[in-house]
Design an enzyme around this catalytic site. Structure first.
Site, PDB file in Angstrom:
ATOM      1  CG  HIS B  82      -1.927   1.469   1.335  1.00  0.00           C
ATOM      2  ND1 HIS B  82      -2.554   1.785   0.773  1.00  0.00           N
ATOM      3  CD2 HIS B  82      -1.150   2.368   2.143  1.00  0.00           C
ATOM      4  CE1 HIS B  82      -3.059   2.895   0.982  1.00  0.00           C
ATOM      5  NE2 HIS B  82      -2.694   3.302   1.841  1.00  0.00           N
ATOM      6  CG  ASP B 111       6.786  17.019 -26.490  1.00  0.00           C
ATOM      7  OD1 ASP B 111       7.237  16.430 -25.731  1.00  0.00           O
ATOM      8  OD2 ASP B 111       5.656  16.107 -27.314  1.00  0.00           O
ATOM      9  CD1 TRP B 147       6.789   3.464   4.198  1.00  0.00           C
ATOM     10  CD2 TRP B 147       7.986   4.296   1.740  1.00  0.00           C
ATOM     11  NE1 TRP B 147       7.015   4.884   4.557  1.00  0.00           N
ATOM     12  CE2 TRP B 147       7.660   5.392   3.001  1.00  0.00           C
ATOM     13  CE3 TRP B 147       8.439   4.821   0.499  1.00  0.00           C
ATOM     14  CZ2 TRP B 147       8.146   6.497   2.979  1.00  0.00           C
ATOM     15  CZ3 TRP B 147       8.427   6.355   0.775  1.00  0.00           C
ATOM     16  CH2 TRP B 147       8.670   7.254   2.063  1.00  0.00           C
ATOM     17  CB  SER B 177      11.174   6.579 -14.586  1.00  0.00           C
ATOM     18  OG  SER B 177      10.006   7.389 -14.049  1.00  0.00           O
ATOM     19  CB  SER B 178      12.176   9.939 -10.676  1.00  0.00           C
ATOM     20  OG  SER B 178      10.687   9.292  -9.792  1.00  0.00           O
ATOM     21  CG  HIS B 261      11.497  15.139   5.697  1.00  0.00           C
ATOM     22  ND1 HIS B 261      10.474  14.891   6.422  1.00  0.00           N
ATOM     23  CD2 HIS B 261      11.122  16.383   5.048  1.00  0.00           C
ATOM     24  CE1 HIS B 261       9.575  16.219   6.382  1.00  0.00           C
ATOM     25  NE2 HIS B 261       9.929  16.222   5.512  1.00  0.00           N
ATOM     26  CD  GLU B 263       8.966  10.017  -2.945  1.00  0.00           C
ATOM     27  OE1 GLU B 263       9.897  11.109  -3.906  1.00  0.00           O
ATOM     28  OE2 GLU B 263       7.965   9.872  -3.172  1.00  0.00           O
ATOM     29  CE1 TYR B 265       7.655  20.283   3.229  1.00  0.00           C
ATOM     30  CE2 TYR B 265       8.975  18.661   3.468  1.00  0.00           C
ATOM     31  CZ  TYR B 265       8.792  19.384   3.562  1.00  0.00           C
ATOM     32  OH  TYR B 265       8.120  20.049   4.896  1.00  0.00           O
ATOM     33  CB  SER B 276      -0.328  28.326  -6.650  1.00  0.00           C
ATOM     34  OG  SER B 276       0.022  27.803  -5.426  1.00  0.00           O
ATOM     35  CG  HIS B 310      11.705  15.477  10.914  1.00  0.00           C
ATOM     36  ND1 HIS B 310      11.992  16.823  10.117  1.00  0.00           N
ATOM     37  CD2 HIS B 310      11.336  13.990  10.092  1.00  0.00           C
ATOM     38  CE1 HIS B 310      10.907  16.577   8.808  1.00  0.00           C
ATOM     39  NE2 HIS B 310      10.458  14.626   8.973  1.00  0.00           N
ATOM     40  CG  HIS B 311      11.937  11.170   8.670  1.00  0.00           C
ATOM     41  ND1 HIS B 311      10.244  10.282   8.861  1.00  0.00           N
ATOM     42  CD2 HIS B 311      11.820  11.618   8.124  1.00  0.00           C
ATOM     43  CE1 HIS B 311       9.774  11.378   7.381  1.00  0.00           C
ATOM     44  NE2 HIS B 311      10.569  12.463   7.477  1.00  0.00           N
ATOM     45  CB  THR B 336       4.436  25.555   5.251  1.00  0.00           C
ATOM     46  OG1 THR B 336       6.071  24.550   4.901  1.00  0.00           O
ATOM     47  CG2 THR B 336       3.083  24.149   4.559  1.00  0.00           C
ATOM     48  CE  LYS B 339       4.394  26.947  -1.947  1.00  0.00           C
ATOM     49  NZ  LYS B 339       5.540  26.945  -1.659  1.00  0.00           N
ATOM     50  NE  ARG B 458       3.299   4.303  10.762  1.00  0.00           N
ATOM     51  CZ  ARG B 458       3.943   4.377  10.090  1.00  0.00           C
ATOM     52  NH1 ARG B 458       5.128   5.390  10.328  1.00  0.00           N
ATOM     53  NH2 ARG B 458       4.179   4.473   8.687  1.00  0.00           N
TER      54      ARG B 458
END
Lengths: 312, 556
Positions: B82, B111, B147, B177-178, B261, B263, B265, B276, B310-311, B336, B339, B458
């Protein structure tokens, strides 16, 4: 109303400090959320487009002063929060210095081993502590990463192979505090539970004394047969029973199993009936457990239960 | 300024529509950014349904304490798949795909800079997804180590099955790819903008894609090398992450979160971009504080590179490291917050049209603020020690990634669907979808904050019947079922609208960015002529030659 656990029942000075900080931050957060919700609700009511209105509103591109204000306000909030963070950490995580740990906690897939270096007691899954004392725990792991967490008594900290951690812990009131492994550690992560039994100094000392007693191995009767089976049926390859050749530490020390409240790191309450069920097939109650189904016969199970329950 | 300037030539040539080139081959062999973009979106919708079903299985198992719906192994496989699916095969490729579709249109280009690389990027995602899901066919099924795949649990002595190997290979493919699509976006945005489209006039969605693309190029190589090391460990007996042989279990976590982390964002900045675009159009006002919205994105991107540990507050890195990462993480709240306040200020004083895209965008603000506030809370080390690895964190990041990214994605789908297909989506079904999503989502996840602080860890397939845990989990599960219903309504809306939707005009929302200038759907070559870009809202300037955006918009 039944009592809520975790942060709603902080039971140590460390946990109280952490709960206070959490409440404080939640209160600020609810305040900020309320401002945004009210503003958005007002906008939804006030600035909804009329069904016939096709004119464009005033085209406002922004306001430098506003931008500065709402950049500086969060800066101030964060400054306060960071200050609170630092002071709370001082309370809950003072330097260890050269102090020796009171208890060494060792994580295993999927049970906990507790070793008391000052007295030599070795036990599993149920940790006895004297109430009102600030104890130093050393946290280790034998296999994968686990995490020692008793929500009412303090912070959680990882048990990492090849890396030693420390944790200050105590309990203000006597009682049983339930915890669990908090870092995913494999199939039975869910059933790697912790019971902390906080008791008075005298009760704790008495318990330690009991734990250090090396029981007499029965030589006859059904328990005697159980003792023999324990040495011949591969039980001893993983478990320890003091006073016998069984001295392996792959599974929990079973010397004083009959004093414990649960079996299988919290899956069943400890009783001769449940121990019987467990020995028939541990995989039924803790699927994936490293203790295989030993395929014992009725009489073998009965004998081993009699042996383990009779150890004094 | 009463003199009318002929901005657009009168006669547009009739152009071939995509429809005329129908047939599978024209899609499979396509290097057209619009076709590739649409293929990205369709495949992520398929993965979204798969990942959603996995979530449903998880929630059914947790509906009651000690419930026996699936085995612990299957439960662990479900939450692993998941998380992996939703992050790497739904949110990430959706946002990249939306960017691939929109960026050239929004900047007035023909293009992407590298159309073939663009196609390669897409097909690598599909290849990675097939590799990942192929593991269902192996003897012991897919990976069951989460994950995050923490070592040494993901290493051979503890995971002998093939699952984690396929997992790492699949993600390595999507990683390549990314990086490719990140580079492609950067070059496209920096070199192919229409005349007059300066960086200060760039649509905010494109700004956010640009920052995201830099993040992809910086951080994907970190995790790709970690995957390579993990594969060496698993296949060739290397010992990078096995402490028993001199490796380090913590090193994996540094690599993983060094990527992981930023990621977050990567998953949320393009969503900010969608919001926006949608909020100004439906409020009938320009974005409030354009430079601050764009600038805060750059700030978030830079800060996100320095907060990974922080993780890892429970790892025991020491108080100095913990406090640094704590403060750095809290700082992200500032850009943040800027925004969020600019979005609210954009709505303030507008004439707001609450069509489905705007409903999702408005709800996004509230849900995302909740995620942001709990995010600041968990950045404080002692609070993190209370809630990390508990259901509080599950609630927090679902508010960020579902209440944030997915709500924005829904807003974006309803907003750009007419442009992509030439058909409007049903507003009635859209409203049903919206309300079912809002109710189902909050019902599923809000209560998990409480479960977390009450001590529910968890990633556990079962739990004891502590006071209220059973009923709270049941509420969460009922919420998940409502969410499943909302997805059915959504899928039905797409299917129905593709066939019977009202024909969409070129600019159904009366929007201002260049993609709305061309036909719906756009011609193969996008534009015959790109109108002059003289401000941030070229189509506003076209419609209001006497009230041009510049110089007013220059202020902020």
């Amino acid at each position: 109303m039944e009592k809520l656990g975790g942060i709603f029942n902080p039971s140590s000075p460390e946990m109280e400090a952490m709960a206070d900080l959490t409440y404080y931050v939640i209160a600020i957060s609810i305040g900020i959320l309320a401002i945004i919700v009210v503003a958005v609700a007002y906008i939804i009511i006030r600035y909804r487009k009329g069904s016939k209105d096709s004119s464009e509103p005033y085209q406002n591109f922004g306001d430098l002063r506003l931008e500065i204000v709402w950049t500086l306000i969060p800066v101030a909030i964060i400054a306060v929060l960071f200050q609170l963070t630092c002071s709370t950490m001082k309370t809950i995580d003072p330097p260890i210095g050269n102090e020796e740990p009171d208890i060494v906690v060792i994580g295993h897939q999927w049970w906990w081993e507790f070793y008391y270096p000052k007295s030599g007691v070795l036990t599993a899954n149920e940790m006895h502590i004297p109430v009102g004392k600030k104890l130093l725990l050393r946290i280790e792991s034998i296999d994968v990463i686990h995490d020692f967490w008793v929500p009412e008594l303090g912070p959680k900290i990882d048990a990492i192979p090849g890396h030693t951690n420390h944790l200050w812990m105590g309990a203000s009131e006597p009682g049983v505090y339930l915890g669990a492994c908090a870092e995913f550690c494999g199939t039975q992560h869910a059933n790697m539970r912790i019971r902390v039994i906080a008791e008075t100094e005298e009760e704790f000392n008495e318990w330690q004394k009991q734990e250090l007693v090396v029981p007499r191995t029965p030589r006859s009767g059904i328990a005697g047969k159980g003792a023999e089976l324990f040495q011949t049926k591969a039980c001893m390859n993983c478990h320890t029973i003091k006073g016998t050749p069984a001295a392996a530490r792959i599974g929990p020390d079973l010397t004083h199993l009959n004093k414990r409240q649960t079996i299988g790191a919290g899956v069943l309450t400890n009783s001769p009936e449940n121990l019987t069920k467990w020995l028939y097939n541990p995989q039924k109650y803790k699927q994936g457990s490293l203790m295989p189904n030993m395929k014992l016969s009725d009489s073998e199970v009965e004998a081993i239960v009699a042996y383990l329950e009779g150890l004094k | 300024m009463s003199m009318k300037i002929p901005l657009v030539p009168e006669n547009l040539k009739p152009l071939p529509r995509l429809k005329e080139n129908e047939g599978m081959l024209s899609w499979v062999a396509s290097v057209d950014h619009k076709q590739i973009g649409i293929m990205y979106l369709i495949s992520t919708l398929v993965f979204f349904i798969i990942g959603g079903l996995e979530a449903l299985v998880i929630r059914i198992q947790l509906a009651q304490p000690e419930f026996d719906f699936i085995s612990p192994e299957v439960y662990n496989q479900m939450f692993t798949m998941h998380g992996t699916t939703m992050i790497f095969f739904v949110v990430m490729p959706f946002l990249i795909g939306l960017g691939v579709y929109l960026v050239p249109l929004m900047i007035g280009a023909r293009d992407m800079a590298f159309p073939r690389l663009n196609a390669l990027s897409f097909w690598l995602v599909i290849f990675g997804g097939i590799l990942l899901y192929y593991s269902f066919l192996t003897q012991s099924g897919p990976s069951e180590v989460g994950w995050f795949a923490y070592a040494p649990l993901s290493e051979k002595p503890f995971s002998l099955n093939k699952g984690p190997t396929y997992w790492a290979l699949g993600l390595l493919a999507t990683g390549i790819s990314s990086v490719a699509s990140g580079l492609n976006n950067i070059v496209t945005i920096l070199t192919m903008r229409a005349k007059g489209m300066t960086m200060r006039r760039l649509p905010l969605f494109v700004w956010m894609i640009l920052v995201t693309s830099f993040l992809l190029v910086f951080v994907i190589p970190i995790i790709a090398s970690a995957f390579a090391m993990m594969l060496l460990d698993r296949l060739l007996e290397a010992t990078f992450f096995t402490p028993a042989h001199g490796g380090s279990a913590i090193l994996w976590q540094h690599f993983f979160w060094g990527f992981g982390h930023p990621e977050v964002y990567i998953l949320v900045l393009p969503a900010f971009g969608i919001i926006s675009e949608v909020i100004p159009v439906f409020s009938r006002k320009p974005i409030f504080g354009y430079s601050f919205v764009a600038g805060s994105t750059v700030a978030i991107g830079l800060l996100s590179l320095g907060v990974w540990a922080h993780h890892m507050f429970a790892v025991g890195l020491g108080n100095v490291a913990n406090l640094y990462f704590s403060l750095a993480s809290m700082l992200i709240a500032i850009p943040t917050g800027v925004k969020v306040l600019n979005w609210v200020a954009t709505m303030w004083g507008g004439k707001i049209w609450f069509a489905t895209p705007m409903l999702f965008a408005t709800a996004f603000i509230i849900e995302f603020v909740i995620a942001g506030l709990t995010g600041v809370a968990v950045a404080s080390v002692p609070i993190d020690w209370v809630v990390t690895d508990s259901y509080f964190v599950v609630a927090h990041f679902h508010y960020a990634l579902f209440g944030g990214s997915l709500f924005a994605i829904f807003a974006g789908i309803y907003y750009w669907f007419p442009k992509m297909t030439g058909r409007m989506m049903s507003e009635t079904l859209g409203k049903w979808h919206f309300w079912l999503t809002v109710i189902g989502f909050n019902m599923t996840f809000f209560i998990q904050h409480f479960l977390g602080v009450m001590g529910m860890p968890r990633r556990t397939y079962t739990y004891h019947d502590f006071p209220y845990w059973g009923s709270m989990n049941l509420i969460s599960t009922i919420g998940a079922i409502i969410l499943a219903l909302s997805v059915i309504v959504f899928a039905w809306n797409i299917r129905r609208s593709l066939k019977h939707g009202e024909k969409a005009p070129d600019n159904p929302w009366n929007a201002w960015t260049l993609e709305w200038y061309t036909t719906s759907p756009p011609a193969v070559h996008n534009f015959d002529l790109v109108p002059p870009v003289r401000g941030r809202r070229p189509l506003w300037d076209l419609a209001h030659p006497d009230q041009l955006d510049e110089p007013n918009s220059k202020v902020v």
